[in-house]
Structure formats: structure tokens, C-alpha cells
Design a protein around this motif. Structure first.
Motif, PDB file in Angstrom:
ATOM      1  N   ASN A   7       0.809  -1.213   0.000  1.00 14.64           N
ATOM      2  CA  ASN A   7       0.000   0.000   0.000  1.00 14.64           C
ATOM      3  C   ASN A   7       0.842   1.262   0.000  1.00 14.64           C
ATOM      4  N   VAL A   8       1.696   1.416  -0.988  1.00 15.72           N
ATOM      5  CA  VAL A   8       2.466   2.646  -1.159  1.00 15.72           C
ATOM      6  C   VAL A   8       1.747   3.476  -2.216  1.00 15.72           C
ATOM      7  N   ASP A   9       1.503   4.751  -1.895  1.00 16.34           N
ATOM      8  CA  ASP A   9       0.744   5.617  -2.797  1.00 16.34           C
ATOM      9  C   ASP A   9       1.613   6.479  -3.699  1.00 16.34           C
ATOM     10  N   ALA A  10       2.879   6.692  -3.317  1.00 17.22           N
ATOM     11  CA  ALA A  10       3.778   7.523  -4.118  1.00 17.22           C
ATOM     12  C   ALA A  10       5.211   7.280  -3.673  1.00 17.22           C
ATOM     13  N   VAL A  11       6.152   7.581  -4.569  1.00  7.44           N
ATOM     14  CA  VAL A  11       7.578   7.501  -4.264  1.00  7.44           C
ATOM     15  C   VAL A  11       8.168   8.894  -4.462  1.00  7.44           C
ATOM     16  N   VAL A  12       8.936   9.326  -3.472  1.00  7.24           N
ATOM     17  CA  VAL A  12       9.698  10.578  -3.565  1.00  7.24           C
ATOM     18  C   VAL A  12      11.156  10.177  -3.416  1.00  7.24           C
TER      19      VAL A  12
ATOM     20  N   ILE B  52       8.223  10.996  -7.820  1.00  5.28           N
ATOM     21  CA  ILE B  52       8.698  12.381  -7.794  1.00  5.28           C
ATOM     22  C   ILE B  52      10.175  12.397  -7.449  1.00  5.28           C
ATOM     23  N   PHE B  53      10.960  12.988  -8.319  1.00  5.98           N
ATOM     24  CA  PHE B  53      12.382  13.196  -8.048  1.00  5.98           C
ATOM     25  C   PHE B  53      12.566  14.517  -7.327  1.00  5.98           C
ATOM     26  N   TYR B  54      13.569  14.578  -6.461  1.00  7.61           N
ATOM     27  CA  TYR B  54      14.048  15.861  -5.957  1.00  7.61           C
ATOM     28  C   TYR B  54      15.558  15.749  -5.852  1.00  7.61           C
TER      29      TYR B  54
END
Length: 106
Positions: free
Chosen positions: A45-50, A79-81
Motif C-alpha cells: 500500500n504505497v501511494d507515491a515515491v519521492v 517524484i524526483f528531488y
């Protein structure tokens, strides 16, 4: 929202975890792309990766490519940062790999 935060800098992971928590999000963390893939295998249940870009073992670009090529995670927001890989060429490359967004962290 459950966010997988991937960065080899533990101070950055702590800071971003606190910021996400203030906004009501739960974070899972990994120190590199290899560990992030292990988290994704375990936590369904991971909704996003940063993700940071420059990390040991599996860097952010390799992580994004791997995630996009796996049907289980191909639609997962990524999302990359980065404070090092900045500017239009980095953003274009990140988006070409399938990133949802690319943030300059300067």
C-alpha cells in the motif's frame, strides 16, 4: 497517503518525514533504490515515491526505470528531488524515464 521516501542522507529523510507527517502523510523510508525496491515488494500500500537522484547501489534514475518497467508499480506516482541534478536537462531526463514530477531542491 503512504509515501516511500528514498534518500541516502538520513538528515534529509528525517526532515522530509517530519514535513510529510505535518501534512498528515505516513512515510516509509529507504536509503537507496535497492532498499526501496525491497520496501515495495513488502509493502503493498504505497501511494507515491519521492526519491533523491544520487544514491549508492541503485540511484534514483535506475529506481524510476525499474518501477516504470514493473506492471505492479508502473502507475505509481514518482517524484524526483535533487540539489545536484538540477535544471531543464535533469528534469527532461527524469520525465523521459517516467517521473511524475522533478523538483529542484536548491
Amino acid at each position: 497517503m503512504r509515501i516511500l521516501l528514498v534518500d541516502d542522507s538520513s538528515p534529509h529523510r528525517r526532515l522530509l518525514t517530519a514535513l510529510f507527517a505535518r501534512s498528515g502523510h505516513e512515510t516509509l523510508t529507504a536509503p537507496d533504490g535497492e532498499a526501496a525496491l525491497a520496501v515495495l515488494e513488502k509493502e503493498m500500500n504505497v501511494d507515491a515515491v519521492v526519491s533523491d537522484v544520487r544514491m549508492p547501489k541503485v540511484d534514483g534514475f535506475q529506481l524510476c526505470r525499474t518501477i516504470r518497467n514493473d506492471p505492479r508499480w508502473s502507475k505509481l506516482p514518482f517524484i524526483f528531488y535533487s540539489g545536484i541534478f538540477t535544471g531543464d536537462p535533469a528534469k527532461t531526463f527524469g520525465r523521459d524515464l517516467g517521473a511524475t514530477a522533478y523538483l529542484d531542491a536548491k
